[in-house]
Scaffold this active site. Structure first.
Site, short mmCIF file in Angstrom:
data_model
loop_
_atom_site.label_atom_id
_atom_site.label_comp_id
_atom_site.label_asym_id
_atom_site.label_seq_id
_atom_site.Cartn_x
_atom_site.Cartn_y
_atom_site.Cartn_z
CB SER A 114 62.57 -94.33 80.54
OG SER A 114 62.67 -94.64 79.11
CG ASP A 168 69.86 -93.13 77.25
OD1 ASP A 168 69.17 -93.92 76.20
OD2 ASP A 168 69.12 -92.89 78.35
CG HIS A 200 67.34 -95.90 78.05
ND1 HIS A 200 66.98 -94.61 78.32
CD2 HIS A 200 66.21 -96.81 78.12
CE1 HIS A 200 65.77 -94.53 78.47
NE2 HIS A 200 65.29 -95.78 78.36
#
Length: 250
Positions: A114, A168, A200
């Protein structure tokens, strides 16, 4: 953020993992390190980001590498580039310490999840030498295309592996696609692995390929041991669908 330990011997590899926001290096270590437990040639480093107030969350103070402008992150999101560049300097300090201790730059890998993945991209793009590789999980390019002219010919030799879930909703799939396209436009090798139902999240299914990719580039035999740790019951292994849990992890 704590620097990695100096190289024990020249030529040994280093995997530098940068966590997602609101996480810590130790949390990442718990999930990632077991996949490399049988690889003594590769040392692992899991630094933790400093705590900073995040404006889009009412100035809540969390571990983060740089500011978070909005959610979700899209292909056109404008980033906190000043904050990104400040963290890039810290990553470069860690890499330079390893190189000074005898580690070849092409045996150093930067990776992350991320927001950590975004920092990994910025860090290798602005590093003056080719590294062993960059691996991104659910990340995005945190710099504008104007930075392309600052990417050296050596940095463009660094190969990239990019994982992204098509479901996501925090760092949109389009952001991952756009990032990979940007790298390829720079003439770089970027392998993009899409997962149709993945949100995600970092899941066990991604990590064996990640391990294989790293070891191939270090020319380390993978042996016969299982790539997956004995226990795969990670609390975060499934796609996260609770906004209160996942809102910070980018």
């Amino acid at each position: 953020m704590a620097p990695p330990s100096p190289a024990a011997a020249a030529g040994r590899g280093l995997l530098l993992w940068l966590h997602g926001s609101a996480e810590t290096g130790e949390q990442s270590r718990a999930q990632v390190a077991p996949y490399f437990s049988a690889v003594p040639e590769l040392r692992l480093s899991f630094p933790t980001a400093p705590t900073v107030p995040i404006a889009c969350y009412g100035d809540e103070v969390i571990n983060a590498w740089f500011g978070i402008p909005e959610v979700p992150i899209t292909a056109t999101t404008v980033r906190d580039e000043k904050g990104v560049l400040k963290s890039v300097e810290h990553v470069h300090e860690m890499i330079n310490q390893e190189v000074a201790a005898g580690t070849c730059p092409t045996n150093i890998f930067v990776s992350g999840l991320s927001q950590g993945g975004a920092l990994a991209i910025a860090s290798f793009l602005l590093y003056p030498k080719a590294l062993g590789g960059c691996v991104v999980f659910s990340g995005s390019v945190p710099l504008s295309k104007s930075f392309a002219e600052r990417v050296s010919a050596e940095a463009r030799k660094t190969p990239v592996l990019w994982f992204h879930g098509m479901a996501d909703m925090l760092v949109l799939f389009e952001a991952g696609q756009a990032g990979c396209t940007f790298l390829r436009e720079l003439g770089m090798a970027c392998e993009f692995k899409a997962y149709p139902t993945l949100g995600h999240s970092l899941v066990d299914e991604e990590l064996p390929y990640f391990r294989q990719w790293i070891l191939q580039r270090l020319e380390i035999s993978q042996g016969t041991e299982a790539a997956r740790p004995a226990s795969s019951s990670w609390p975060w292994r499934s796609t996260i669908d609770n906004f209160q849990i996942y809102k910070y992890q980018f």
